[in-house]
Design a protein around this motif. Structure first.
Motif, PDB file in Angstrom:
ATOM      1  N   SER A  52       0.879  -1.403  -0.097  1.00  0.00           N
ATOM      2  CA  SER A  52       0.076  -0.045  -0.058  1.00  0.00           C
ATOM      3  C   SER A  52       0.841   1.359   0.076  1.00  0.00           C
ATOM      4  N   GLN A  53       0.252   2.527  -0.176  1.00  0.00           N
ATOM      5  CA  GLN A  53       1.096   3.660  -0.216  1.00  0.00           C
ATOM      6  C   GLN A  53       1.670   3.844   1.321  1.00  0.00           C
ATOM      7  N   PHE A  54       1.298   3.404   2.236  1.00  0.00           N
ATOM      8  CA  PHE A  54       1.935   3.498   3.548  1.00  0.00           C
ATOM      9  C   PHE A  54       2.893   2.401   3.841  1.00  0.00           C
ATOM     10  N   GLY A  55       3.065   1.407   3.034  1.00  0.00           N
ATOM     11  CA  GLY A  55       3.979   0.334   3.354  1.00  0.00           C
ATOM     12  C   GLY A  55       3.442  -1.057   4.000  1.00  0.00           C
ATOM     13  N   ALA A  56       2.089  -1.024   4.162  1.00  0.00           N
ATOM     14  CA  ALA A  56       1.515  -2.102   4.455  1.00  0.00           C
ATOM     15  C   ALA A  56       1.612  -3.318   3.348  1.00  0.00           C
ATOM     16  N   ILE A  57       2.223  -4.518   3.658  1.00  0.00           N
ATOM     17  CA  ILE A  57       1.983  -5.498   2.716  1.00  0.00           C
ATOM     18  C   ILE A  57       0.737  -6.462   2.678  1.00  0.00           C
ATOM     19  N   LEU A  58       0.223  -6.405   1.835  1.00  0.00           N
ATOM     20  CA  LEU A  58      -1.554  -6.972   1.600  1.00  0.00           C
ATOM     21  C   LEU A  58      -1.541  -8.172   0.639  1.00  0.00           C
ATOM     22  N   PRO A  59      -2.476  -9.099   1.274  1.00  0.00           N
ATOM     23  CA  PRO A  59      -2.671 -10.056   0.244  1.00  0.00           C
ATOM     24  C   PRO A  59      -3.352  -9.809  -1.221  1.00  0.00           C
ATOM     25  N   ALA A  60      -2.925 -10.308  -2.183  1.00  0.00           N
ATOM     26  CA  ALA A  60      -3.643  -9.893  -3.350  1.00  0.00           C
ATOM     27  C   ALA A  60      -3.529 -11.091  -4.425  1.00  0.00           C
ATOM     28  N   ARG A  61      -4.645 -11.273  -5.411  1.00  0.00           N
ATOM     29  CA  ARG A  61      -4.763 -12.187  -6.549  1.00  0.00           C
ATOM     30  C   ARG A  61      -4.645 -11.467  -7.776  1.00  0.00           C
ATOM     31  N   THR A  75      -6.055  -7.363 -11.147  1.00  0.00           N
ATOM     32  CA  THR A  75      -5.378  -7.431  -9.697  1.00  0.00           C
ATOM     33  C   THR A  75      -6.462  -7.215  -8.438  1.00  0.00           C
ATOM     34  N   ALA A  76      -6.744  -8.039  -7.662  1.00  0.00           N
ATOM     35  CA  ALA A  76      -7.566  -7.841  -6.530  1.00  0.00           C
ATOM     36  C   ALA A  76      -6.849  -7.930  -5.414  1.00  0.00           C
ATOM     37  N   VAL A  77      -6.952  -6.893  -4.749  1.00  0.00           N
ATOM     38  CA  VAL A  77      -6.315  -6.606  -3.055  1.00  0.00           C
ATOM     39  C   VAL A  77      -7.000  -6.451  -2.197  1.00  0.00           C
ATOM     40  N   ASP A  78      -6.816  -7.536  -1.112  1.00  0.00           N
ATOM     41  CA  ASP A  78      -7.712  -7.374   0.023  1.00  0.00           C
ATOM     42  C   ASP A  78      -7.185  -6.314   1.015  1.00  0.00           C
ATOM     43  N   TYR A  79      -7.902  -5.222   1.390  1.00  0.00           N
ATOM     44  CA  TYR A  79      -7.574  -4.434   2.198  1.00  0.00           C
ATOM     45  C   TYR A  79      -8.052  -4.555   3.587  1.00  0.00           C
ATOM     46  N   ASN A  80      -8.632  -5.468   3.737  1.00  0.00           N
ATOM     47  CA  ASN A  80      -9.434  -5.615   5.315  1.00  0.00           C
ATOM     48  C   ASN A  80      -8.317  -5.681   6.315  1.00  0.00           C
ATOM     49  N   PRO A  81      -7.196  -6.220   6.136  1.00  0.00           N
ATOM     50  CA  PRO A  81      -6.223  -6.398   7.524  1.00  0.00           C
ATOM     51  C   PRO A  81      -5.301  -4.924   7.517  1.00  0.00           C
ATOM     52  N   ILE A  82      -5.471  -3.993   6.755  1.00  0.00           N
ATOM     53  CA  ILE A  82      -4.741  -2.790   6.666  1.00  0.00           C
ATOM     54  C   ILE A  82      -4.683  -2.106   8.139  1.00  0.00           C
ATOM     55  N   GLN A  83      -5.759  -1.814   8.621  1.00  0.00           N
ATOM     56  CA  GLN A  83      -5.790  -1.129   9.983  1.00  0.00           C
ATOM     57  C   GLN A  83      -5.217  -1.690  10.820  1.00  0.00           C
ATOM     58  N   ARG A  84      -5.248  -3.241  11.009  1.00  0.00           N
ATOM     59  CA  ARG A  84      -4.335  -4.057  12.099  1.00  0.00           C
ATOM     60  C   ARG A  84      -3.004  -3.936  11.686  1.00  0.00           C
ATOM     61  N   LEU A  85      -2.736  -4.021  10.541  1.00  0.00           N
ATOM     62  CA  LEU A  85      -1.129  -4.075  10.069  1.00  0.00           C
ATOM     63  C   LEU A  85      -0.560  -2.756  10.676  1.00  0.00           C
ATOM     64  N   LEU A  86      -1.175  -1.761  10.128  1.00  0.00           N
ATOM     65  CA  LEU A  86      -0.723  -0.364  10.473  1.00  0.00           C
ATOM     66  C   LEU A  86      -0.530  -0.047  11.845  1.00  0.00           C
ATOM     67  N   SER A  87      -1.707  -0.298  12.722  1.00  0.00           N
ATOM     68  CA  SER A  87      -1.474   0.120  14.014  1.00  0.00           C
ATOM     69  C   SER A  87      -0.387  -0.862  14.636  1.00  0.00           C
ATOM     70  N   GLU A  88      -0.300  -2.144  14.164  1.00  0.00           N
ATOM     71  CA  GLU A  88       0.985  -3.058  14.846  1.00  0.00           C
ATOM     72  C   GLU A  88       2.322  -2.192  14.595  1.00  0.00           C
ATOM     73  N   ARG A  89       2.318  -1.817  13.300  1.00  0.00           N
ATOM     74  CA  ARG A  89       3.588  -1.312  12.974  1.00  0.00           C
ATOM     75  C   ARG A  89       3.775   0.126  13.495  1.00  0.00           C
ATOM     76  N   SER A  90       2.850   0.909  13.932  1.00  0.00           N
ATOM     77  CA  SER A  90       2.856   2.012  14.483  1.00  0.00           C
ATOM     78  C   SER A  90       3.581   2.022  16.042  1.00  0.00           C
ATOM     79  N   MET A  91       3.304   0.786  16.630  1.00  0.00           N
ATOM     80  CA  MET A  91       3.716   0.574  17.960  1.00  0.00           C
ATOM     81  C   MET A  91       5.286   0.345  18.021  1.00  0.00           C
ATOM     82  N   SER A  92       5.994   0.132  16.791  1.00  0.00           N
ATOM     83  CA  SER A  92       7.551  -0.373  16.953  1.00  0.00           C
ATOM     84  C   SER A  92       8.139   0.774  16.117  1.00  0.00           C
ATOM     85  N   CYS A  93       7.280   1.956  15.822  1.00  0.00           N
ATOM     86  CA  CYS A  93       8.256   3.052  15.120  1.00  0.00           C
ATOM     87  C   CYS A  93       8.897   3.840  15.888  1.00  0.00           C
ATOM     88  N   PRO A  94      10.089   4.579  15.539  1.00  0.00           N
ATOM     89  CA  PRO A  94      10.906   5.467  16.418  1.00  0.00           C
ATOM     90  C   PRO A  94      10.045   6.691  16.864  1.00  0.00           C
TER      91      PRO A  94
END
Length: 109
Positions: A52-61, A75-94
């Motif tokens: 994604s534009q914010f660097g989240a790696i999403l499943p696609a077909r 190309t069909a991209v599943d954006y359902n997990p994006i909020q969870r992925l980016l929230s988890e990543r924000s906990m570990s950023c500087p």
């Protein structure tokens, strides 16, 4: 000459419409991705990922098919997990980086 004009135009229309009947498009339905489209045959499905534009790696077909020299793909991209992925990543950023500040443009992540 004026009598030949309608005859020539109808012959031209019939001749040009023959190529559109040569291709048989089938309606393809993907219940997993919840879309339908017209393909020349059943497409080949390839599992992949999409960044994604914010660097989240999403499943696609990728649904693809070929006919002669033509290539078709969707190309069909599943954006359902994006909020969870980016929230988890924000906990570990500087601390202090723009994406960790929680401003309204960025949200949590």
């Amino acid at each position: 000459m004026t009598r030949l004009t309608p005859l020539l135009s109808s012959i031209l229309v019939i001749a040009l419409s023959g190529t559109s009947f040569a291709q048989e498009w089938e309606e393809f339905l993907s219940p997993e991705e919840r879309f339908t489209c017209n393909f020349l045959s059943n497409p080949t499905v390839t599992e992949t990922t999409w960044t994604s534009q914010f660097g989240a790696i999403l499943p696609a077909r990728v649904y693809s098919g070929t006919l002669g020299s033509g290539r078709y793909s969707i190309t069909a991209v599943d954006y359902n997990p994006i909020q969870r992925l980016l929230s988890e990543r924000s906990m570990s950023c500087p601390a202090g980086t723009e994406t960790c500040q929680g401003i309204h443009d960025w949200g949590l992540g």
